[in-house]
Design a protein around this motif. Structure first.
Motif, PDB file in Angstrom:
ATOM      1  N   THR A 107       4.900  -8.467   3.135  1.00 17.86           N
ATOM      2  CA  THR A 107       4.326  -7.246   2.563  1.00 17.86           C
ATOM      3  C   THR A 107       5.376  -6.460   1.790  1.00 17.86           C
ATOM      4  N   VAL A 108       6.576  -6.362   2.337  1.00 21.00           N
ATOM      5  CA  VAL A 108       7.672  -5.694   1.618  1.00 21.00           C
ATOM      6  C   VAL A 108       7.914  -6.386   0.277  1.00 21.00           C
ATOM      7  N   ASN A 109       7.959  -7.709   0.277  1.00 24.05           N
ATOM      8  CA  ASN A 109       8.159  -8.451  -0.973  1.00 24.05           C
ATOM      9  C   ASN A 109       7.052  -8.164  -1.978  1.00 24.05           C
ATOM     10  N   ARG A 110       5.807  -8.134  -1.508  1.00 26.95           N
ATOM     11  CA  ARG A 110       4.676  -7.872  -2.405  1.00 26.95           C
ATOM     12  C   ARG A 110       4.780  -6.485  -3.030  1.00 26.95           C
ATOM     13  N   VAL A 111       5.106  -5.472  -2.214  1.00 31.42           N
ATOM     14  CA  VAL A 111       5.219  -4.097  -2.721  1.00 31.42           C
ATOM     15  C   VAL A 111       6.418  -3.974  -3.660  1.00 31.42           C
ATOM     16  N   MET A 112       7.537  -4.570  -3.304  1.00 28.96           N
ATOM     17  CA  MET A 112       8.716  -4.513  -4.185  1.00 28.96           C
ATOM     18  C   MET A 112       8.421  -5.180  -5.525  1.00 28.96           C
ATOM     19  N   LYS A 113       7.769  -6.326  -5.478  1.00 25.68           N
ATOM     20  CA  LYS A 113       7.460  -7.052  -6.714  1.00 25.68           C
ATOM     21  C   LYS A 113       6.502  -6.242  -7.585  1.00 25.68           C
ATOM     22  N   ARG A 114       5.505  -5.632  -6.946  1.00 22.11           N
ATOM     23  CA  ARG A 114       4.518  -4.840  -7.682  1.00 22.11           C
ATOM     24  C   ARG A 114       5.144  -3.604  -8.329  1.00 22.11           C
ATOM     25  N   ASP A 115       5.956  -2.867  -7.565  1.00 25.19           N
ATOM     26  CA  ASP A 115       6.463  -1.580  -8.034  1.00 25.19           C
ATOM     27  C   ASP A 115       7.818  -1.642  -8.735  1.00 25.19           C
TER      28      ASP A 115
END
Length: 68
Positions: A9-17
């Motif tokens: 989830t951290v990776n997904r949010v970092m990649k998105r933002d």
């Protein structure tokens, strides 16, 4: 939330933002385990990390109408 799902989830949010992931950010498995144990939600951790490191937010569409 288990550690693997938290990191995902951290990776997904970092990649998105921020257009980076935890590897790009230089976070080791030991770092991630420590932050996961702190108990922060993934989005709160990413917000803290971005502020600490003065990241510049990734704009998915910088040329959309109405933007300066």
């Amino acid at each position: 939330m288990d550690q693997a799902r938290w990191v995902q989830t951290v990776n997904r949010v970092m990649k998105r933002d921020w257009c980076i992931n935890t590897m790009d950010a230089g976070l080791s498995d030991a770092d991630l385990a420590r932050y996961w144990r702190d108990g922060d939600e993934p989005a709160a951790f990413v917000a803290w990390f971005a502020e600490k490191h003065d990241l510049i937010r990734f704009d998915h569409n910088p040329f959309r109408p109405g933007r300066a």
